[in-house]
Write a protein that holds these residues in place. Structure first.
Motif, mmCIF file in Angstrom:
data_model
loop_
_atom_site.group_PDB
_atom_site.id
_atom_site.type_symbol
_atom_site.label_atom_id
_atom_site.label_comp_id
_atom_site.label_asym_id
_atom_site.label_seq_id
_atom_site.Cartn_x
_atom_site.Cartn_y
_atom_site.Cartn_z
ATOM 1 N N LYS A 19 -7.617 5.172 -7.085
ATOM 2 C CA LYS A 19 -6.531 5.991 -7.624
ATOM 3 C C LYS A 19 -6.398 5.801 -9.145
ATOM 4 O O LYS A 19 -7.187 5.089 -9.754
ATOM 5 C CB LYS A 19 -5.226 5.674 -6.893
ATOM 6 N N GLU A 31 -4.884 -3.485 -3.926
ATOM 7 C CA GLU A 31 -4.199 -2.676 -2.918
ATOM 8 C C GLU A 31 -2.754 -2.660 -3.373
ATOM 9 O O GLU A 31 -2.277 -3.631 -3.969
ATOM 10 C CB GLU A 31 -4.268 -3.300 -1.515
ATOM 11 N N SER A 56 0.077 5.383 -4.778
ATOM 12 C CA SER A 56 -0.908 4.401 -4.301
ATOM 13 C C SER A 56 -1.577 3.743 -5.502
ATOM 14 O O SER A 56 -1.874 4.408 -6.496
ATOM 15 C CB SER A 56 -1.983 5.092 -3.455
ATOM 16 N N VAL A 81 1.726 16.920 -0.251
ATOM 17 C CA VAL A 81 0.770 16.000 -0.875
ATOM 18 C C VAL A 81 0.282 16.631 -2.180
ATOM 19 O O VAL A 81 -0.180 17.776 -2.177
ATOM 20 C CB VAL A 81 -0.439 15.764 0.064
ATOM 21 N N HIS A 88 -4.451 1.897 -4.888
ATOM 22 C CA HIS A 88 -5.798 1.562 -4.395
ATOM 23 C C HIS A 88 -6.785 1.779 -5.550
ATOM 24 O O HIS A 88 -6.558 2.648 -6.401
ATOM 25 C CB HIS A 88 -6.121 2.472 -3.199
ATOM 26 N N ASP A 108 4.022 12.810 -1.233
ATOM 27 C CA ASP A 108 2.883 11.887 -1.234
ATOM 28 C C ASP A 108 2.151 12.104 -2.556
ATOM 29 O O ASP A 108 1.323 12.998 -2.699
ATOM 30 C CB ASP A 108 1.963 12.128 -0.032
ATOM 31 N N LEU A 142 4.832 4.997 2.635
ATOM 32 C CA LEU A 142 5.101 6.195 3.446
ATOM 33 C C LEU A 142 5.828 5.809 4.736
ATOM 34 O O LEU A 142 6.766 6.484 5.169
ATOM 35 C CB LEU A 142 3.788 6.904 3.792
ATOM 36 N N SER A 199 0.854 -1.198 0.000
ATOM 37 C CA SER A 199 0.000 0.000 0.000
ATOM 38 C C SER A 199 0.880 1.234 0.000
ATOM 39 O O SER A 199 2.079 1.155 0.300
ATOM 40 C CB SER A 199 -0.912 0.034 1.239
ATOM 41 N N SER A 200 0.269 2.351 -0.297
ATOM 42 C CA SER A 200 0.991 3.613 -0.215
ATOM 43 C C SER A 200 1.277 3.961 1.239
ATOM 44 O O SER A 200 2.288 4.597 1.553
ATOM 45 C CB SER A 200 0.156 4.702 -0.883
ATOM 46 N N SER A 230 -5.403 16.147 3.573
ATOM 47 C CA SER A 230 -4.917 14.906 2.986
ATOM 48 C C SER A 230 -5.589 13.740 3.688
ATOM 49 O O SER A 230 -6.301 13.925 4.684
ATOM 50 C CB SER A 230 -3.394 14.796 3.138
ATOM 51 N N PHE A 231 -5.331 12.550 3.162
ATOM 52 C CA PHE A 231 -5.778 11.342 3.835
ATOM 53 C C PHE A 231 -4.904 11.138 5.077
ATOM 54 O O PHE A 231 -3.723 11.523 5.077
ATOM 55 C CB PHE A 231 -5.653 10.148 2.876
ATOM 56 N N ALA A 287 -3.234 8.888 6.287
ATOM 57 C CA ALA A 287 -1.971 8.144 6.150
ATOM 58 C C ALA A 287 -0.760 9.071 6.018
ATOM 59 O O ALA A 287 0.345 8.706 6.434
ATOM 60 C CB ALA A 287 -2.033 7.205 4.953
ATOM 61 N N TYR A 342 -10.372 16.667 1.837
ATOM 62 C CA TYR A 342 -10.549 15.772 2.949
ATOM 63 C C TYR A 342 -11.012 16.556 4.174
ATOM 64 O O TYR A 342 -10.849 17.771 4.219
ATOM 65 C CB TYR A 342 -9.219 15.099 3.293
ATOM 66 N N SER A 388 0.249 9.897 -4.000
ATOM 67 C CA SER A 388 -0.777 8.848 -4.085
ATOM 68 C C SER A 388 -1.822 9.156 -5.152
ATOM 69 O O SER A 388 -2.426 8.258 -5.711
ATOM 70 C CB SER A 388 -1.477 8.686 -2.733
ATOM 71 N N HIS A 389 -2.033 10.463 -5.427
ATOM 72 C CA HIS A 389 -3.029 10.871 -6.421
ATOM 73 C C HIS A 389 -2.416 11.109 -7.800
ATOM 74 O O HIS A 389 -3.144 11.404 -8.737
ATOM 75 C CB HIS A 389 -3.666 12.213 -6.017
HETATM 76 C C1 LIG Z 1 -4.957 6.883 -0.820
HETATM 77 C C2 LIG Z 1 -3.976 7.751 -0.146
HETATM 78 C C3 LIG Z 1 -2.997 7.249 0.715
HETATM 79 C C4 LIG Z 1 -2.956 5.816 1.136
HETATM 80 O O1 LIG Z 1 -2.922 4.948 0.082
HETATM 81 P P1 LIG Z 1 -3.134 3.389 0.325
HETATM 82 O O2 LIG Z 1 -2.524 2.770 -0.880
HETATM 83 O O3 LIG Z 1 -4.611 3.172 0.425
HETATM 84 O O4 LIG Z 1 -2.431 3.014 1.582
HETATM 85 C C5 LIG Z 1 -2.057 8.120 1.237
HETATM 86 N N1 LIG Z 1 -2.084 9.430 0.944
HETATM 87 C C6 LIG Z 1 -3.030 9.957 0.140
HETATM 88 C C7 LIG Z 1 -2.985 11.409 -0.171
HETATM 89 C C8 LIG Z 1 -4.006 9.142 -0.408
HETATM 90 O O5 LIG Z 1 -4.960 9.672 -1.168
#
Ligand SMILES: *Cc1c(COP(=O)(O)O)cnc(C)c1O
Length: 387
Positions: A194, A200, A189, A137, A191, A163, A64, A59-60, A85-86, A88, A333, A165-166
């Motif tokens: 995304k 995952e 990420s 992010v 997920h 980050d 991280l 996972s992202s 942000s999320f 995480a 968020y 992830s997006h």
């Molecule tokens: C989705 C997301 C994560 C976590 O990603 P996972 O792969 O679900 O663990 C982390 N940071 C941001 C900004 C995200 O959108």
């Protein structure tokens, strides 16, 4: 509610026949994990992004976490990130025992604001509380102002984890996101919501061998089979040694095969998302809304399309009404410090006026590559109606 628009999701993964065939092929092979697909996926992504190394994980969030450890983040160090942000983006620091602080966002880009960062750094230097790691992010897939952030990192001596992830498939100053020209490590990420998915999954990219080696070691228990790394001479082929404390954060070959197949469509997915976003820009341009910021030096992957209402009084009403109309709007968020885990939200809210103003006005509207023009027109019509 119009029957044809029963729940348009805000995002939707896209799986085609090639994806399915690739996964089946791995299921019928000798390795469903720890086989050849993971290193191949890593090679493909690092080549595309122009980074020297890539480490695939489950996972992202794991990426991280490993990135923070590799950069030496420890108990009582500070990690700073964006509140929008999320969770995480902050949890990775908490998992290392570090303390978390936030930098307010830029009112136009909704990304971590370099001038707010500089102000905070000046103060932190005086108080001896400079961050060890900063996590900008790339919200919605649009790169942060990495040049300014990088400059500050050199002056104040902190490390940077992007980050992203997006943001896979996006560009900043004509370079792919993930090249790490302005950071130590970048994470993606996979997920299903995304840009491309492995069910995952995540990946950490870097140009520094020592960070890549560390992340590789820690994603599989801190165990090595490399004779060079062992503390004694290997007595035989069965031998391995645990030389660090790690996790099982491995990606499977099933996931990697899906990722490799999805990657082939990455550029066309990003271009399609941009076309849909441009169409929204046009259709929504006359409404009392703040639309996504555009910068000609940035190609956003448009993971999310976020509108902001000028009249924040209507925010909840418009949000609820769109949900009632079967439109899967969302809010990306809730500012991270507002979660009960952080205890003193009341105190923190005052420190982040731009994040608060964002939270009071933002709505994510649906954007996914199989979206039809008819669906898009319906969404616009409904937004107009409730405004
Ligand atoms: C989705 C997301 C994560 C976590 O990603 P996972 O792969 O679900 O663990 C982390 N940071 C941001 C900004 C995200 O959108």
């Amino acid at each position: 509610m119009d029957k044809n628009f029963d729940n348009i999701p805000y995002g939707q993964h896209h799986i085609d026949k090639n994806d399915i065939d690739s996964v089946i092929k791995v299921l019928n092979s000798n390795f469903i994990t720890q086989g050849p697909q993971v290193p191949l996926f890593e090679k493909i992504i690092s080549r595309y992004c122009g980074s020297k190394y890539a480490v695939a994980v489950n996972s992202s969030t794991s990426a991280l976490h490993l990135a923070c450890i590799s950069l030496g983040l420890k108990e009582n160090d500070w990690l700073w990130t964006s509140p929008i942000s999320f969770v995480a983006s902050a949890n990775c620091g908490l998992l290392c025992g570090a303390k978390i602080d936030f930098v307010d966002i830029d009112p136009n880009t909704f990304n971590l604001c370099p001038s707010a960062l500089e102000k905070k750094l000046i103060l932190a230097e005086k108080n001896g509380k400079l961050p060890k790691v900063l996590i900008p992010v790339h919200l919605c897939g649009q790169s942060c102002d990495m040049k300014s952030i990088y400059k500050l990192s050199k002056k104040y001596g902190f490390k940077i984890i992007e980050d992203a992830s997006h943001a896979i498939g996006g560009k900043y100053l004509n370079q792919p996101i993930g090249c790490c020209s302005y950071s130590d490590i970048t994470v993606f990420s996979f997920h299903p919501v995304k840009i491309i998915t492995t069910g995952e999954g995540g990946m950490a990219l870097t140009n520094k061998k020592k960070y890549a080696d560390k992340m590789r070691l820690l994603r599989t228990h801190g165990i090595t089979r490399e004779p060079k790394l062992m503390k004694c001479k290997s007595p035989g082929q069965w031998f391995y040694q645990q030389i660090d404390l790690g996790y099982n954060y491995r990606m499977t070959d099933i996931q990697a095969a899906l990722g490799i197949s999805q990657f082939k469509r990455l550029d066309s997915i990003v271009s399609k998302r941009n076309t849909l976003a441009k169409r929204y820009d046009k259709l929504l341009s006359k409404l009392p809304l703040k639309l996504p910021y555009r910068n000609k030096n940035i190609l956003s992957s448009f993971h999310l399309y976020v509108i902001r209402l000028i009249d924040t009084q209507k925010h909840k009403f418009v949000f609820d009404s769109l949900r009632k109309s079967g439109i899967g709007v969302n809010l990306h968020y809730i500012p991270i410090y507002r979660h009960p885990y952080y205890n003193n939200a009341e105190n923190l809210i005052k420190q982040y006026p731009e994040s608060e103003s964002y939270y009071a006005s933002a709505i994510t509207i649906p954007l996914f590559i199989n979206m039809s023009r008819v669906e898009q027109d319906y969404i616009v019509k409904e937004i107009e109606k409730y405004l």
